[in-house]
Design a protein around this motif. Structure first.
Motif, PDB file in Angstrom:
ATOM      1  N   ALA A 140       0.818  -1.209   0.000  1.00  0.00           N
ATOM      2  CA  ALA A 140       0.000   0.000   0.000  1.00  0.00           C
ATOM      3  C   ALA A 140       0.854   1.262   0.000  1.00  0.00           C
ATOM      4  CB  ALA A 140      -0.938   0.007   1.199  1.00  0.00           C
ATOM      5  N   ARG A 141       2.111   1.153   0.429  1.00  0.00           N
ATOM      6  CA  ARG A 141       2.998   2.306   0.472  1.00  0.00           C
ATOM      7  C   ARG A 141       3.867   2.444  -0.774  1.00  0.00           C
ATOM      8  NH1 ARG A 141       1.235   0.781   5.033  1.00  0.00           N
ATOM      9  NH2 ARG A 141       1.255   2.033   6.923  1.00  0.00           N
ATOM     10  N   LEU A 142       3.676   1.537  -1.741  1.00  0.00           N
ATOM     11  CA  LEU A 142       4.476   1.604  -2.957  1.00  0.00           C
ATOM     12  C   LEU A 142       4.179   2.864  -3.770  1.00  0.00           C
ATOM     13  CD1 LEU A 142       4.617  -2.015  -4.452  1.00  0.00           C
ATOM     14  CD2 LEU A 142       6.511  -0.611  -3.642  1.00  0.00           C
ATOM     15  N   LEU A 143       2.970   3.372  -3.656  1.00  0.00           N
ATOM     16  CA  LEU A 143       2.595   4.548  -4.443  1.00  0.00           C
ATOM     17  C   LEU A 143       3.509   5.730  -4.148  1.00  0.00           C
ATOM     18  CD1 LEU A 143       0.588   5.734  -6.462  1.00  0.00           C
ATOM     19  CD2 LEU A 143      -0.861   6.383  -4.535  1.00  0.00           C
ATOM     20  N   GLU A 144       3.965   5.827  -2.906  1.00  0.00           N
ATOM     21  CA  GLU A 144       4.859   6.934  -2.548  1.00  0.00           C
ATOM     22  C   GLU A 144       6.222   6.806  -3.236  1.00  0.00           C
ATOM     23  OE1 GLU A 144       1.637   7.603  -1.053  1.00  0.00           O
ATOM     24  OE2 GLU A 144       2.447   5.820  -0.072  1.00  0.00           O
TER      25      GLU A 144
ATOM     26  N   ARG B 124      -3.482  12.012  -2.010  1.00  0.00           N
ATOM     27  CA  ARG B 124      -2.350  11.122  -2.252  1.00  0.00           C
ATOM     28  C   ARG B 124      -1.866  11.168  -3.698  1.00  0.00           C
ATOM     29  NH1 ARG B 124      -2.371   4.702  -0.654  1.00  0.00           N
ATOM     30  NH2 ARG B 124      -0.105   4.428  -0.579  1.00  0.00           N
ATOM     31  N   LEU B 125      -2.781  11.295  -4.640  1.00  0.00           N
ATOM     32  CA  LEU B 125      -2.418  11.360  -6.052  1.00  0.00           C
ATOM     33  C   LEU B 125      -2.624  12.749  -6.637  1.00  0.00           C
ATOM     34  CD1 LEU B 125      -3.719   7.995  -7.582  1.00  0.00           C
ATOM     35  CD2 LEU B 125      -1.392   8.854  -7.635  1.00  0.00           C
ATOM     36  N   TYR B 126      -3.853  13.222  -6.590  1.00  0.00           N
ATOM     37  CA  TYR B 126      -4.186  14.457  -7.291  1.00  0.00           C
ATOM     38  C   TYR B 126      -3.586  15.681  -6.604  1.00  0.00           C
ATOM     39  CZ  TYR B 126      -7.277  12.031 -10.463  1.00  0.00           C
ATOM     40  OH  TYR B 126      -7.771  11.214 -11.448  1.00  0.00           O
ATOM     41  N   GLY B 127      -3.625  15.729  -5.290  1.00  0.00           N
ATOM     42  CA  GLY B 127      -3.077  16.883  -4.596  1.00  0.00           C
ATOM     43  C   GLY B 127      -1.589  17.037  -4.797  1.00  0.00           C
ATOM     44  N   ARG B 128      -0.879  15.920  -4.942  1.00  0.00           N
ATOM     45  CA  ARG B 128       0.573  15.974  -5.094  1.00  0.00           C
ATOM     46  C   ARG B 128       1.011  16.107  -6.549  1.00  0.00           C
ATOM     47  NH1 ARG B 128       4.109  11.948  -2.840  1.00  0.00           N
ATOM     48  NH2 ARG B 128       5.500  13.737  -2.799  1.00  0.00           N
ATOM     49  N   PHE B 129       0.292  15.453  -7.464  1.00  0.00           N
ATOM     50  CA  PHE B 129       0.680  15.503  -8.871  1.00  0.00           C
ATOM     51  C   PHE B 129       0.037  16.668  -9.622  1.00  0.00           C
ATOM     52  CE2 PHE B 129       1.923  11.231  -7.795  1.00  0.00           C
ATOM     53  CZ  PHE B 129       3.020  10.969  -8.603  1.00  0.00           C
TER      54      PHE B 129
ATOM     55  N   GLY C 121      -6.089   4.911  -2.260  1.00  0.00           N
ATOM     56  CA  GLY C 121      -6.695   5.949  -1.438  1.00  0.00           C
ATOM     57  C   GLY C 121      -5.937   6.199  -0.155  1.00  0.00           C
ATOM     58  N   GLY C 122      -6.346   7.243   0.546  1.00  0.00           N
ATOM     59  CA  GLY C 122      -5.695   7.590   1.796  1.00  0.00           C
ATOM     60  C   GLY C 122      -6.340   8.800   2.427  1.00  0.00           C
TER      61      GLY C 122
END
Length: 829
Positions: A564-568, A733-738, A769-770
């Protein structure tokens, strides 16, 4: 299909007229029969509606509503809203729903799935990446000068990819087939379908100019197909009109009326890109004709130069039109384009016809030999231009980051823990994994990634470089593979001249790039394994396993938490791949310009090991790209047919096609330009039926992004009557950072302030998600609920007699804590 209103519905298949966006005629305004039907029950209790929006994978309405008997209320066969058959007259009987809400499902899976033919869109992945780079710019004031520079650089990179694809088609059709293979007796004899145009045949088509004119139909057909696809999807997506009108300049971009209406921009970009593709084809035919006429001193050289000047003027006009083709988000832009712009691609087509006529003119003694004149220089210049544009884009991104920091607001209010959780057990600092009866407010603080833009604000240039690299990869691999296929046995550069040296160098470097990419991938793998071992004691503590603990079960849960932490680790992979792609392009350009020959010929006098390595890598590169393209299409076809595969690979695809086509008109269409107006219209019209109505917008995974986008489009008064429930949410996790310029922390904070109730649910085993980490003032309830326990039980027990699965990103609505959170939200409404 569907109903005509909420209070008077028909079963699926009975038929109902819908407009272009899939909305029934009676839902286009708040004063239709739906509103009057609801008014009949105005004396009863107010009605609440829970509008469900699914995520990646296209969950069916039957599954969302947990009922096989459903009725479609609005929409068409592609997307629409559904209810249980028993709830079709809910507006007429609000007293039956006094203690709950009517559940209604919005299904949009048809916008991203369908026939296997859609898998061919994956071959246009470079265009999608270039378009995605437009939306990945750092957050900065709209008045920042670097905004225009950034947007223009992205549009130029996108245009260069169209020119690159057309040049690739020209290289295969004009150079390899029409010029080289048809001009060499051995190659033409090997391919019988080329016999009529072979130079040794002596027929009418055997003249080089006529062979080029005939071969030009290949790239012309490619441009025509791209134009047709873009126009077809433009009519189905960009032409959907959002509900909000007028003009707004005082709100963030995603709240502007024209954000989801890109009809005019895509139309303008399509004209520019089609014209550029036609000019590229005409130039590839004209350059060898001009070289021959100059060599012989023919009187036709004057006509050649005239055509060249006209093509240059047309290219300048296309660039000028591209510079002026900017997005208009403040309003829905329906202005007609000027006559010169509308005629741009038709003028290019006319010039191409004149060039083909000029090339087909009889020229005695003309023979084809070596590479097609002018193509190698065109490819070299295009590669160097793309690298320079990526660097300019990076400079603009850094300028935007500085402007954003200078205009940043004061520090946000501190994030607080949910005051509803006061179990003293949660204060144990070493417990980072929630377990049964052991809540962890906020969960693992490292879960969900850090705040701020990825790659220090350089996500856009990195993604653009990935698009450029992938475009070069497809171009080099396909041309080298085609040359090897045409040549049969032999050596490129000897048996057949082959593609320009730059493309051969690029293809040769692909195996090296793949080998070097194993390093960052290995780093992530090692990091995941270390996290897995570090989390095992936390799992035993969270579940209080004691001596009954199973190493296998503990390792299984720990592996899910680590995955689950691979996305980071995604930014590390993306950044490394983009860096390698830039180095490969730069190194290939240096090798081609320095050696002037293919790597195998350049290493002919090198030591044996180097010579064999260069020859082997050159042969392997083309086949690797061909295999990659076939695998890409096969994966896409399986994703459209198989639900589990679509959920696995569809996350990145749905992110890429969520954003409007702002830079490249041939990118895959934006499904949100249909889905967001659908949700916007539905929410507005349903709430307009009764002022006392309230609505819970309940979204999962990518559905949470659509829900947030729809809420941003609502008027403040309407938005105040809507509660937001998100789960498996990638907003932070995705949209806010990218995409910090559109869904950053400030945008999410503003959404929370204008929405009376927002609750976000997540699991620390969720790979997508997160938490959303929206700052709230001290004393207010946190948006993020404590993370769900997953799995619900470590082993079998009285409440769980069968093995309990790890749910990760799935089945949030089946969790007992979800039911409690949803009921709490409904009570607040």
């Amino acid at each position: 299909m569907g109903s005509t209103n909420e209070g008077e519905t028909m079963p699926q298949g009975t038929g109902s007229d819908t407009d272009g966006a899939g909305r029934t005629d009676d839902t286009r305004d708040g004063d239709g029969r739906a509103g009057r039907a609801a008014g009949a029950g105005a004396a009863g209790p107010p009605l609440a509606l829970e509008l469900l929006v699914h995520g990646v994978g296209g969950t069916t309405p039957e599954t969302m509503l947990d009922d096989p008997h459903i009725v479609q209320l609005t929409g068409d066969t592609v997307a629409g809203t559904y209810r249980r058959w028993s709830d079709r007259h809910a507006e007429q009987h609000p007293d039956q729903y006094r203690d709950g809400a009517v559940e209604e499902a919005y299904s949009w899976g048809g916008l991203t799935s369908g026939s296997a033919g859609r898998a061919l869109w994956l071959l246009l992945l470079p265009f999608m990446l270039a378009n995605l780079a437009h939306w990945m710019r750092p957050a900065a004031p709209r008045s920042a000068p670097a905004q225009k520079h950034y947007d223009l650089a992205v549009r130029l990179i996108a245009l260069s990819l169209t020119v690159l694809l057309t040049a690739c088609a020209c290289e295969v059709a004009l150079d390899l087939i029409g010029w080289q293979c048809a001009g060499v007796s051995g190659c033409a004899a090997r391919h019988s379908w080329l016999g009529f145009a072979a130079a040794t045949h002596g027929g009418w088509w055997g003249r080089p100019g006529r062979r080029l004119a005939l071969a030009a139909l290949g790239p012309l057909a490619l441009v025509a197909v791209l134009w047709w696809l873009s126009r077809l999807t433009w009519a189905g997506y960009e032409a959907q009109r959002p509900a909000s009108g007028g003009s707004r300049t005082d709100v963030p971009p995603m709240q502007m009326p024209g954000f989801w209406y890109g009809m005019r921009l895509v139309r303008r970009l399509r004209v520019v890109h089609v014209a550029s593709g036609l000019v590229t084809t005409a130039l590839a035919v004209l350059l060898p004709v001009l070289a021959e006429d100059r060599r012989t001193g023919s009187a036709l050289a004057a006509a050649d130069w005239t055509l060249a000047a006209l093509l240059a003027a047309l290219a300048v006009g296309a660039l000028a039109a591209l510079v002026r083709s900017t997005r208009t988000e403040t309003e829905q832009d329906d202005r007609p384009d000027s006559l010169p712009l509308r005629a741009l691609h038709w003028t290019a087509l006319g010039l191409l016809a004149l060039v083909l006529l000029d090339a087909a003119w009889s020229r005695r003694g003309w023979q084809s030999a070596g590479h097609l004149p002018g193509v190698a220089a065109l490819v070299d210049a295009l590669c160097l231009l793309q690298l320079a544009l990526v660097l300019l884009l990076a400079a603009a991104a850094l300028g935007l980051r500085r402007s954003g920091r200078a205009a940043a607001p004061p520090a946000a209010d501190p994030v607080v823990t949910d005051p509803a959780v006061s179990d003293p057990l949660v204060t144990v600092p070493e417990v980072l994994v929630p377990g049964p009866g052991r809540s962890v407010p906020g969960g693992d603080e490292a879960f969900g990634g850090p705040d701020g833009a990825v790659l220090h604000g350089l996500g856009g240039p990195v993604t653009a470089m990935l698009g450029v690299g992938l475009g070069n990869l497809f171009t080099a691999g396909s041309t080298v593979w085609a040359a090897q296929w045409l040549m049969g046995k032999g050596t490129l550069g000897v048996t057949l001249p082959g593609p320009p040296p730059l493309l051969t160098w690029h293809s040769t470097g692909l195996p090296v790039l793949a080998l070097l990419f194993l390093a960052p991938a290995g780093v992530l793998l090692v990091r995941m394994l270390r996290q897995k071992h570090a989390l095992e004691p936390q799992i035993e503590s969270a579940y209080a396993t004691g001596p009954r603990g199973s190493r296998t079960r503990t390792a299984q849960i720990a592996a899910a938490l680590a995955r689950a932490r691979l996305l980071e680790g995604g930014p590390l992979l993306v950044g490394s791949l983009a860096t390698l792609a830039f180095a490969l392009a730069a190194g290939s350009a240096a090798g081609a310009l320095g050696a002037g020959r293919a790597p195998a010929l350049a290493a002919a006098h090198a030591p044996t090991v180097v010579r064999y390595a260069a020859t082997g890598l050159q042969a392997l590169g083309g086949w690797l790209v061909a295999a990659f393209a076939v695998a890409l299409v096969a994966l896409g076809e399986r994703a459209y047919k198989n639900l589990s595969t679509r959920r696995t690979v569809g996350v990145l695809w749905d992110i890429g096609t969520f954003w409007p086509r702002a830079a490249h008109p041939f990118a895959p269409p934006c499904y949100a330009e249909r889905a967001v107006p659908d949700l916007d219209w539905r929410i507005r019209t349903w709430l307009a039926g009764d002022d006392r109505r309230r609505l819970v917008l309940s979204g999962h995974s990518q559905g949470t992004v659509l829900a947030a986008a729809a809420l941003w489009q609502l008027a403040p008064g309407t938005r105040a009557r809507v509660a937001l429930l998100t789960y498996g949410c990638p907003l932070h996790r995705l949209y806010g950072r990218f995409f910090p310029g559109f869904m950053g922390t400030g945008d999410l904070r503003q959404l929370h302030r204008s929405t009376p109730y927002w609750r976000n649910l997540f699991r620390v085993t969720d790979p997508i998600g997160g938490p959303v980490r929206v700052p709230v003032p001290t004393g207010e309830r946190s948006v993020d609920a404590p993370p769900f326990v997953d799995p619900l039980a470590y082993d079998r027990d009285a409440a769980h007699p069968l093995p309990v699965p790890i749910q990760a990103h799935s089945n949030y609505r089946d969790d007992p804590q979800f039911i409690r959170e949803r009921d709490s939200l409904l009570r607040q409404l």
